[in-house]
Scaffold this active site. Structure first.
Site, short mmCIF file in Angstrom:
data_model
loop_
_atom_site.label_atom_id
_atom_site.label_comp_id
_atom_site.label_asym_id
_atom_site.label_seq_id
_atom_site.Cartn_x
_atom_site.Cartn_y
_atom_site.Cartn_z
CG LEU A 265 27.53 -64.15 35.48
CD1 LEU A 265 26.89 -63.58 36.75
CD2 LEU A 265 28.90 -64.74 35.80
CG ASP A 266 27.11 -71.08 33.17
OD1 ASP A 266 27.33 -70.69 32.02
OD2 ASP A 266 27.85 -71.87 33.79
#
Length: 351
Positions: A174-175
């Site tokens: 995930l960013d």
């Protein structure tokens, strides 16, 4: 050269998994340091005829191919047999049975894989995997600019055996500023299976996003199929690209508008592929960049200091037991306050 204690904190990884890894390669920079490590490598028959830089990347799978190329440029690679010579051309073809000595310099990457006491919210755990609820602001994997304080460092502290797995069992990202659910492997068998499942799109991932502007269609549903590659105008960004003209990979996202007001809309997003920044890029492409997403929308925050994106549902078949698993992560406080501020109603159907 005298063999010196290894500088690497992660053990060698089998080539098979290194080559099937879903995650992109990390950028590696050489740094000067007093400690060196020498590796003695023999080219197996299966690599006969390969480029040298590619062969080194397979025989040193904890490092990227770019790192191997840097070692060659720094005259750190010597062919010992059949004749002794320093090699600096990455494109030469190797032969089965050749012996190489490689001097490894310490790199930020090699020093990054260390346990750190980081609070992690574990919502499910068994002998083979964990499911985590990642907070916004936590980087998943060490990379330039973030060589410590990452999810990987926290996993190594949580489970010392994770050092035996590539990237401590992380199989997807995930960013940094995206919150929500992630699955992490605890065993090699589970990791191999999860990597294959993600590649075959057998892991169902749903996100909630708050985007700029009133939803621009009377139909709440929209499928976006637009290939994603590096933005040629800004290499730090991704963009929807024409594959006949620019490099990229096919990407597919399903969107559903759950609520819409004049200033913004609340979107349910389902990933069918897993490209870098996929939801952010596709939403910007259709005229609805995410609130707080400075990279794709400019510095417009409207009460939130990061992109308004949360991985709230995760569903897959357990890779070992075959049991169906489904998880849901509550919407974090900053996004819930944003919904209240904008008057957006959260109504979610059962999965």
């Amino acid at each position: 050269m005298k063999q010196i204690q290894p500088i690497l904190s992660a053990p060698l990884l089998p080539t098979s998994l290194a080559q099937s890894d879903v995650l992109p390669e990390d950028i590696v920079d050489l740094v000067e340091g007093p400690e060196l490590e020498q590796r003695d490598l023999v080219i197996p028959a299966t690599m006969h005829g390969e480029r040298l830089d590619r062969a080194l990347a397979q025989l040193l799978p904890e490092f990227s191919r770019s790192y191997s190329q840097q070692l060659l440029a720094e005259a750190c690679v010597t062919c010992v047999l059949p004749e002794a010579r320093v090699i600096n051309k990455p494109s030469i073809k190797v032969r089965a049975g050749e012996h190489y000595q490689v001097v490894l310099r310490p790199t930020p990457q090699s020093q990054a894989f260390k346990p750190e006491d980081i609070a992690l919210e574990v919502i499910y755990e068994d002998a083979d995997l964990r499911v985590l609820n990642k907070p916004a602001g936590l980087v998943v994997h060490p990379a330039p600019g973030n060589w410590s304080g990452t999810l990987l460092n926290g996993l190594l502290a949580l489970d010392p055996q994770a050092v035996m797995l590539p990237r401590a069992g992380i199989v997807h990202r995930l960013d940094k500023d995206t919150s929500g659910l992630m699955v992490v492997a605890r065993t090699r068998k589970a990791m191999d299976a999860l990597v294959a499942m993600i590649a075959e799109r057998e892991v169902h991932r749903e996100y909630l996003a708050v985007a700029y502007r009133k939803w621009n269609s009377s139909n709440p549903l929209r499928e976006v199929e637009g290939a994603i590659g590096r933005d040629y105008r800004n290499r730090l960004r991704m963009a929807v690209v024409d594959l006949e003209r620019l490099p990229g990979k096919p990407a597919h996202t399903s969107f559903e508008c759950l609520s819409s007001q004049e200033e913004a809309c609340l979107m349910r997003c389902v990933l069918h592929t897993g490209r870098t920044h996929q939801i952010r890029v596709h939403m910007a492409h259709i005229g609805h960049p995410l609130l707080g997403d400075a990279m794709y929308a400019g510095p417009m925050q409207m009460g939130i200091t990061r992109q308004a994106l949360h991985a709230y549902r995760l569903r897959f078949i357990h890779p070992i037991s075959g049991e169906p698993l489904a998880f849901e992560a509550p919407i974090p406080t900053d996004m819930r306050e944003l919904l209240d501020q904008l008057g957006l109603q959260l109504g979610l159907a059962k999965p």
